[in-house]
Write an enzyme that holds these catalytic residues in place. Structure first.
Site, PDB file in Angstrom:
ATOM      1  N   GLU A  35      10.668  16.261  15.540  1.00  0.00           N
ATOM      2  CA  GLU A  35      10.942  16.005  14.123  1.00  0.00           C
ATOM      3  C   GLU A  35      10.197  17.048  13.296  1.00  0.00           C
ATOM      4  O   GLU A  35       8.981  17.163  13.388  1.00  0.00           O
ATOM      5  CB  GLU A  35      10.480  14.595  13.728  1.00  0.00           C
ATOM      6  N   GLU A  71       9.442   1.858  11.345  1.00  0.00           N
ATOM      7  CA  GLU A  71      10.533   2.830  11.158  1.00  0.00           C
ATOM      8  C   GLU A  71       9.871   4.196  11.167  1.00  0.00           C
ATOM      9  O   GLU A  71       9.171   4.563  10.240  1.00  0.00           O
ATOM     10  CB  GLU A  71      11.243   2.507   9.840  1.00  0.00           C
ATOM     11  N   LYS A 131       0.876  -1.175   0.000  1.00  0.00           N
ATOM     12  CA  LYS A 131       0.000   0.000   0.000  1.00  0.00           C
ATOM     13  C   LYS A 131       0.911   1.222   0.000  1.00  0.00           C
ATOM     14  O   LYS A 131       1.404   1.643   1.038  1.00  0.00           O
ATOM     15  CB  LYS A 131      -0.880  -0.022   1.255  1.00  0.00           C
TER      16      LYS A 131
HETATM   17  P1  NAI Z   1       1.680   8.609   7.813  1.00  0.00           P
HETATM   18  O1  NAI Z   1       2.447   7.807   8.775  1.00  0.00           O
HETATM   19  O2  NAI Z   1       0.243   8.865   8.173  1.00  0.00           O
HETATM   20  O3  NAI Z   1       1.688   7.910   6.376  1.00  0.00           O
HETATM   21  C1  NAI Z   1       2.602   6.895   5.997  1.00  0.00           C
HETATM   22  C2  NAI Z   1       1.852   5.746   5.360  1.00  0.00           C
HETATM   23  O4  NAI Z   1       0.918   5.200   6.297  1.00  0.00           O
HETATM   24  C3  NAI Z   1       1.014   6.140   4.135  1.00  0.00           C
HETATM   25  O5  NAI Z   1       1.074   5.093   3.187  1.00  0.00           O
HETATM   26  C4  NAI Z   1      -0.388   6.237   4.701  1.00  0.00           C
HETATM   27  O6  NAI Z   1      -1.397   6.024   3.744  1.00  0.00           O
HETATM   28  C5  NAI Z   1      -0.381   5.123   5.730  1.00  0.00           C
HETATM   29  N1  NAI Z   1      -1.385   5.245   6.781  1.00  0.00           N
HETATM   30  C6  NAI Z   1      -1.864   6.380   7.345  1.00  0.00           C
HETATM   31  N2  NAI Z   1      -2.796   6.086   8.285  1.00  0.00           N
HETATM   32  C7  NAI Z   1      -2.902   4.741   8.333  1.00  0.00           C
HETATM   33  C8  NAI Z   1      -3.678   3.832   9.110  1.00  0.00           C
HETATM   34  N3  NAI Z   1      -4.555   4.261  10.020  1.00  0.00           N
HETATM   35  N4  NAI Z   1      -3.515   2.506   8.898  1.00  0.00           N
HETATM   36  C9  NAI Z   1      -2.631   2.062   7.996  1.00  0.00           C
HETATM   37  N5  NAI Z   1      -1.881   2.871   7.221  1.00  0.00           N
HETATM   38  C10 NAI Z   1      -1.999   4.198   7.382  1.00  0.00           C
HETATM   39  O7  NAI Z   1       2.461   9.960   7.582  1.00  0.00           O
HETATM   40  P2  NAI Z   1       1.990  11.321   6.870  1.00  0.00           P
HETATM   41  O8  NAI Z   1       0.617  11.677   7.320  1.00  0.00           O
HETATM   42  O9  NAI Z   1       2.187  11.186   5.430  1.00  0.00           O
HETATM   43  O10 NAI Z   1       3.049  12.359   7.462  1.00  0.00           O
HETATM   44  C11 NAI Z   1       2.916  12.890   8.774  1.00  0.00           C
HETATM   45  C12 NAI Z   1       4.261  13.073   9.440  1.00  0.00           C
HETATM   46  O11 NAI Z   1       4.881  11.815   9.607  1.00  0.00           O
HETATM   47  C13 NAI Z   1       5.263  13.878   8.652  1.00  0.00           C
HETATM   48  O12 NAI Z   1       5.095  15.244   8.893  1.00  0.00           O
HETATM   49  C14 NAI Z   1       6.573  13.348   9.166  1.00  0.00           C
HETATM   50  O13 NAI Z   1       6.936  14.027  10.345  1.00  0.00           O
HETATM   51  C15 NAI Z   1       6.294  11.916   9.504  1.00  0.00           C
HETATM   52  N6  NAI Z   1       6.765  10.978   8.449  1.00  0.00           N
HETATM   53  C16 NAI Z   1       7.863  10.220   8.691  1.00  0.00           C
HETATM   54  C17 NAI Z   1       8.360   9.382   7.703  1.00  0.00           C
HETATM   55  C18 NAI Z   1       9.585   8.566   7.905  1.00  0.00           C
HETATM   56  O14 NAI Z   1      10.308   8.305   6.961  1.00  0.00           O
HETATM   57  N7  NAI Z   1       9.865   8.097   9.089  1.00  0.00           N
HETATM   58  C19 NAI Z   1       7.734   9.297   6.388  1.00  0.00           C
HETATM   59  C20 NAI Z   1       6.541  10.086   6.250  1.00  0.00           C
HETATM   60  C21 NAI Z   1       6.098  10.900   7.257  1.00  0.00           C
END
Ligand code: NAI
Ligand code: MG
Length: 488
Positions: free
Chosen positions: A389, A256, A181
């Protein structure tokens, strides 16, 4: 709209069981180009129905051609897909530049890393042997490394190709069948990769791709009882939900979740060598990097010098459209831009002024989600800029007195993903490497070479489990112990 991207394929489909199909009801989501803010295409808005079909297809693949494929053949196939990725670097990089706003040079590096993951893991597929264990008389005991079965992969938008490579690449190597996904903001290269893999002869159902929203497709994938392992990279909040969902089905999960990674510069450091690492590790991908080095800790005697030298580099940084390949592209979304600007506004209210900023040429397209790279000097380690972060092109420089204080500051956040140590003193290198709470420590470098071979993951709120290197292959398999009694 005239600015539609010609991806070379229908981007609004899911890959399920080797077939390309739209989401039920023809539901789609927009693809936005962060450099302009314009909609450039559509992707499928997969949900529970598509996830169920994808998990079914993965289970079928496990019981069929994919599950029966010998390890050497699996490895050869992965290596072939890696070579095909290599041949398509320009196409993949262009898709990524438009989809996530990543400057072309950086997008090409991601595509190259994806190819390298497949080369590395392809070569490992037939070398993951078990052991024999000395045991009681008349016993022979050995171990088998078996795939979990169906693995779920939820990946973010910041390094789509690299994270796909390390996660799906390792899972397939061990013979798992994967359901991916991708992030709703970044599905194009996942879909393009899946097309390449299918053309290379990957059996139907070994890899399934269901784009969609996190709370719909993502949540359905995590909750599905047919999924045997989840790999997630993304935010702490979503990571918590994913671990909770995994707990219901009692399955292993790799999380991660980002960091606040320091680079620690001692008085005896080789600054000529350190400088490009100090800056690049903060502004690469506009700072939207889990392992971004957002804190630069500097021994007080050289604080002002490092501020001056980093400031010079910051003033030379340019911001612009990904396709123009400047040092820094836009952030992924208006939402992400607002989060980062919120941090800058808070700093301003607290009387913190930047010591240097990058340049925003007038040619940067209107509507793009641009933020100027911003550097702060002499920041208190307790300030939000030094603790949270930010996920934007923002770095803080923090002075320290001695080794002990450097360790206390470095370990003083909830995170622990990566750290860099700059010193010529061999004893100090070893003491620091042991004292720092993190998954990786780089001495006199920071993330050089991309690190496909190097196990990666966090401690504390940065998550748990390891991907990359051989360690990922242990994580994507379960060990079975076989004890045979052969007495008469
Ligand atoms: P997110 O963690 O919500 O999204 C990452 C992935 O998780 C996407 O594929 C999303 O569709 C999926 N996802 C979201 N909610 C979910 C759920 N309830 N169940 C299963 N999958 C789910 O991150 P987002 O909203 O894109 O970014 C928010 C913050 O997260 C950013 O501002 C940043 O600080 C952090 N982040 C950290 C990352 C890293 O590499 N560690 C990568 C992306 C975001
Ligand atoms: Mg996008």
């Amino acid at each position: 709209m005239s600015e539609l991207l010609d991806a070379g394929f229908d981007t609004s489909q899911c890959l399920i069981g080797g077939r390309w199909i739209g989401a039920s009801g023809g539901r789609t989501l927009p693809v936005e180009d962060p450099s302009t803010g314009h909609e450039i295409g559509r992707i499928a808005r997969g949900g529970k129905a598509e996830i169920e079909a994808a998990v079914d297809a993965a289970q079928t693949a496990r019981n069929g051609a994919w599950g029966q494929m010998p390890a050497a053949e699996r490895g050869r196939l992965l290596a072939k897909i890696g070579r095909a990725v290599e041949e398509n670097i320009e196409w993949l990089a262009k898709l990524e530049a438009h989809d996530v706003g990543k400057p072309l040079t950086q997008a090409r590096a991601d595509a190259r890393a994806l190819a390298r993951y497949l080369e590395f893991y392809g070569g490992a597929a037939d070398k993951m042997h078990g052991e024999t264990i000395p045991y009681l008389g008349d016993y022979t005991v050995f171990t088998l490394r078996e795939p979990h079965g169906v693995t779920g992969h939820i990946i973010p938008w910041n390094y789509p190709m690299q994270i796909l490579g390390r996660s799906v690449g390792a899972a397939l190597t061990m013979g798992n069948a994967a359901v991916l996904k991708p992030a709703e903001e970044a599905s194009l290269t996942a879909l393009a990769f899946a097309r390449i893999a299918m053309e290379c002869g990957l059996p139907a159902g070994a890899l399934n791709v269901v784009p969609g929203l996190g709370e719909e497709a993502g949540a359905a994938l995590c909750a599905h009882p047919g999924v045997n392992h989840i790999s997630f990279t993304g935010s702490l909040e979503t990571g918590r939900k994913i671990q909770q969902a995994a707990a219901q089905n009692v399955i292993p999960v790799t999380l991660e979740l980002g960091g606040k990674s320091p680079q620690i510069v001692f008085g005896d450091a080789d600054l000529d060598r350190a400088l490009p690492f100090l800056v690049n590790a903060g502004i690469q991908n506009a700072g939207q990097t889990c392992s971004a080095s957002s804190r630069i800790l500097v021994e007080a005697s050289r604080h002002d010098e490092v501020v001056r030298l980093m400031s010079e580099r910051y003033r030379a940084l340019t911001v612009g459209a990904a396709i123009e390949d400047q040092s820094v592209g836009p952030l992924i979304s208006e939402r992400q831009k607002n989060i980062v600007q919120g941090f800058l506004a808070e700093a301003d209210e607290d009387g913190l002024a930047p010591v240097a900023e990058g340049q925003m040429p007038k040619s940067a397209p209107m509507g793009g989600h641009y933020v100027r790279p911003t550097l702060y000097g002499d920041v208190d380690p307790g300030h939000a800029l030094a603790r949270d972060e930010i996920f934007g092109p923002v770095q803080v420089i923090i002075p320290f007195r001695d080794e002990e204080e450097a360790i206390a500051i470095a370990n003083g956040t909830d995170y622990g993903l990566v750290a860099g140590v700059w010193t010529r003193d061999g004893g100090r290198q070893m003491r620091m490497a042991r004292a720092i709470r993190s998954g990786q420590v780089f001495v006199n470098n920071y993330g050089a070479g991309g690190g496909v071979e190097l196990p990666f993951g966090g401690v504390g709120k940065s998550g748990h489990g390891r991907e990359k290197g051989f360690e990922a292959l242990y994580g994507f398999s379960a060990l079975k112990t076989v004890a045979v009694w052969h007495g008469r």
